[in-house]
Write a protein that holds these residues in place. Sequence first.
Motif, PDB file in Angstrom:
ATOM      1  N   PRO A   1       0.810  -1.225   0.000  1.00 46.00           N
ATOM      2  CA  PRO A   1       0.000   0.000   0.000  1.00 46.00           C
ATOM      3  C   PRO A   1       0.845   1.278   0.000  1.00 46.00           C
ATOM      4  N   GLU A   2       1.979   1.282   0.704  1.00 48.79           N
ATOM      5  CA  GLU A   2       2.807   2.494   0.754  1.00 48.79           C
ATOM      6  C   GLU A   2       3.534   2.763  -0.565  1.00 48.79           C
TER       7      GLU A   2
ATOM      8  N   ALA B   1      -1.490   6.456  -6.036  1.00 48.40           N
ATOM      9  CA  ALA B   1      -2.699   7.137  -5.530  1.00 48.40           C
ATOM     10  C   ALA B   1      -3.438   6.196  -4.578  1.00 48.40           C
ATOM     11  N   PRO B   2      -2.877   5.968  -3.398  1.00 52.28           N
ATOM     12  CA  PRO B   2      -3.485   4.990  -2.481  1.00 52.28           C
ATOM     13  C   PRO B   2      -4.915   5.335  -2.069  1.00 52.28           C
ATOM     14  N   GLU B   3      -5.259   6.595  -2.091  1.00 51.75           N
ATOM     15  CA  GLU B   3      -6.598   6.999  -1.656  1.00 51.75           C
ATOM     16  C   GLU B   3      -7.701   6.508  -2.590  1.00 51.75           C
ATOM     17  N   VAL B   4      -7.377   6.115  -3.807  1.00 58.59           N
ATOM     18  CA  VAL B   4      -8.387   5.602  -4.746  1.00 58.59           C
ATOM     19  C   VAL B   4      -8.109   4.146  -5.129  1.00 58.59           C
ATOM     20  N   SER B   5      -7.263   3.485  -4.371  1.00 61.72           N
ATOM     21  CA  SER B   5      -6.927   2.091  -4.660  1.00 61.72           C
ATOM     22  C   SER B   5      -8.101   1.177  -4.322  1.00 61.72           C
TER      23      SER B   5
ATOM     24  N   LYS C   1      -8.553   0.860  -0.579  1.00 61.09           N
ATOM     25  CA  LYS C   1      -9.256   1.945   0.119  1.00 61.09           C
ATOM     26  C   LYS C   1     -10.757   1.899  -0.159  1.00 61.09           C
TER      27      LYS C   1
ATOM     28  N   GLU D   1     -12.010  -0.800   2.090  1.00 61.63           N
ATOM     29  CA  GLU D   1     -11.981  -0.338   3.476  1.00 61.63           C
ATOM     30  C   GLU D   1     -13.121   0.626   3.764  1.00 61.63           C
ATOM     31  N   SER D   2     -13.453   1.471   2.799  1.00 60.34           N
ATOM     32  CA  SER D   2     -14.571   2.403   3.023  1.00 60.34           C
ATOM     33  C   SER D   2     -15.901   1.660   3.102  1.00 60.34           C
TER      34      SER D   2
ATOM     35  N   GLN E   1     -10.004  -0.786   8.708  1.00 59.31           N
ATOM     36  CA  GLN E   1      -8.751  -1.003   7.996  1.00 59.31           C
ATOM     37  C   GLN E   1      -8.600  -2.491   7.732  1.00 59.31           C
TER      38      GLN E   1
END
Length: 80
Positions: free
Chosen positions: A57-58, A62-66, A69, A72-73, A78
């Motif tokens: 993940p790191e 663009a991890p926020e749109v992977s 994520k 997770e949402s 997590q």
Amino acid sequence: MMRFHNFLKENAVFQAECAKYPWQFPSGSSWMVYTDTVPHAVLAGQYALEQTFLVRPEALVAPEVSPLKVLESIAGEQLV
């Protein structure tokens, strides 16, 4: 993701009612597709090669749109 993929494959209602979009390629051709965001299947053909790449993940651009994520949402927690 693999559990969800298998769930869709084994779900008779989904298989009967989901939209299907056939793609045909000329003989001797090859193709590549990024399928993390869509359920998918191959219905015909002579050969298939599936490759899975695990990316930390790191290391994502663009991890926020992977997909992680997104899941997770949906899960509200997590996952990694």
